[in-house]
Design a protein around this motif. Structure first.
Motif: not given
Ligand SMILES: CCCC(=O)O
Ligand SMILES: Nc1ncnc2c1ncn2[C@@H]1O[C@H](COP(=O)(O)OP(=O)(O)OP(=O)(O)O)[C@@H](O)[C@H]1O
Length: 360
Positions: A76-78, A106-108, A132-134, A154-158, A188-192, A205-208, A216-218
């Motif tokens: 599974g994706r971490g 929280e993250h899918a 994983p994303v971390v 550092s949280i991203f689509h690694a 659904g999220g965007i990381t650069v 950090n697209g989640l932060n 889906e992210r602000a």
């Molecule tokens: C992978 C973490 C970033 C996001 O889902 O927006």
């Protein structure tokens, strides 16, 4: 001993669950199961989607006639674990606890290791996660924010960023460790990410609440106004968190997380849809521009990837703003399923040892 390994890989994203069955590195079956905003609406936390997503996977495999008993491993994706180096990790008790409690949020992708473990245990086969994303390779200066008590993370689509970056380095005739790349994952999220000679030294950090808004992210918000919103008495902490991740971006403006639906509305002359979609491209361009400063302009290529990179006009909008920085390589979709399978295969073939997720 068998040299053929059959692996089920599971990649839960914010708007979809992608699965595939591999025989060694060849894909036998692959499918993206899309989850609409309505599908996910009943679940107040992502972890609550666990049974729903697992059942959808099992039903699909059954429908396609894949016998689970032929599997050798599940991967599974971490998710949002403790910060760790890249690699393939076997799922252990501590990892499950951290995924379930959302140690880093929280993250899918938290569902990936949990579902893999459950299927693996029921079949008595091993379960893994890969990159994983971390994954954390950030430069020290990139960690510093304007408040010492709020260091950046550092949280991203690694997984996808690293897999695509290696591919683009190959296209450039170099190794990953020889190139400077700006990799922009647009799902659904965007990381650069700033991939500097094989390390991701800075990334939003697209989640932060950092970076461009996404389906889906602000993304980055005016901080003072956000504080006012938090203390307005109108929202609980959970509701605010959901506005930032899950109900922000396209969902907040246009009530859909589906860029294809937005493109359809644009064709039907919906001016609001056009404006918001254009602004998302504008914000991505700005983020890429700021990433170019991390390299002092020495960028070998800009890479656009993820589901949104299928949108030709969308890609054109971004490219017009940033093509002066470096050549643009477009790799729509993602390489995550293949990367998960390859990481698992290296361990099954004993080319690499699976890593131990640290216990407390
Ligand atoms: C992978 C973490 C970033 C996001 O889902 O927006
Ligand atoms: N052909 C297409 N043209 C334009 N947009 C598309 C196309 N296909 C998918 N998308 C959009 O891409 C977005 C989803 O991308 P993706 O599948 O990479 O995200 P995810 O895996 O759910 O989330 P994440 O990548 O953040 O983990 C959705 O908004 C979807 O509508």
């Amino acid at each position: 001993m068998s040299t053929t390994f059959r692996i089920l890989v599971i990649n839960p994203g914010s708007t979809s669950t992608k699965i595939a069955v591999f025989e060694n590195d060849q894909v036998l079956f692959e499918q993206t199961i899309r989850h609409s905003t309505e599908d996910l609406q009943p679940y107040s936390n992502i972890i609550d989607q666990y049974s729903f997503r697992k059942q959808v996977i099992l039903d699909l495999l059954d429908h396609e006639g894949f016998s689970l008993s032929k599997l050798d491993a599940v991967c599974g994706r971490g998710g949002l674990l403790r910060p760790i180096e890249g690699g393939t990790y076997h799922v252990n008790k501590q990892m499950l606890e951290d995924l379930k409690s959302g140690y880093n949020g929280e993250h899918a992708s938290n569902l990936g290791g949990i579902i893999a473990n459950e299927i693996g245990e029921s079949l008595n086969i091993p379960s893994y996660i890969v990159d994983p994303v971390v994954v954390d390779e950030m430069d020290e200066l990139a960690r510093v924010s304007g408040l010492p008590q709020l260091p950046r993370k550092s949280i991203f689509h690694a997984l996808n960023q690293k897999a695509i970056a290696r591919k683009v380095a190959q296209e450039l005739g170099k190794s990953y460790e020889q190139v400077n790349l700006i990799v922009c994952h647009m799902g659904g999220g965007i990381t650069v990410g700033c991939h500097k000679k094989g390390r991701v030294v800075d990334v939003n950090n697209g989640l932060n609440g950092e970076g461009p808004f996404s389906p889906e992210r602000a993304g980055t918000l005016p901080a003072g106004q956000l504080v006012d919103l938090c203390f307005s008495g109108e929202y609980s902490k959970e509701e605010i968190a959901k506005l930032l991740v899950g109900q922000g971006g396209l969902v907040a403006h246009l009530s859909t997380n589906d860029a294809l639906e937005v493109e359809k509305r644009i064709v039907q002359n919906d001016s609001e849809a056009k404006k918001i979609y254009d602004v998302m491209g504008y914000q991505i361009g700005k983020e890429i521009g700021s990433a170019s400063a991390v390299f002092a302009g020495e960028v070998d290529a800009i890479v656009l990837t993820g589901g949104l990179a299928y949108g030709k006009d969308f890609v054109e909008n971004i490219s017009e703003r940033v093509k002066w920085i470096a050549d643009i390589h477009v790799h729509p979709g993602e390489n995550e399923l293949q990367a998960l399978a390859e990481g698992t295969l290296r361990v099954l073939r004993k080319e690499e040892q699976s890593k131990d997720y640290p216990s407390l």
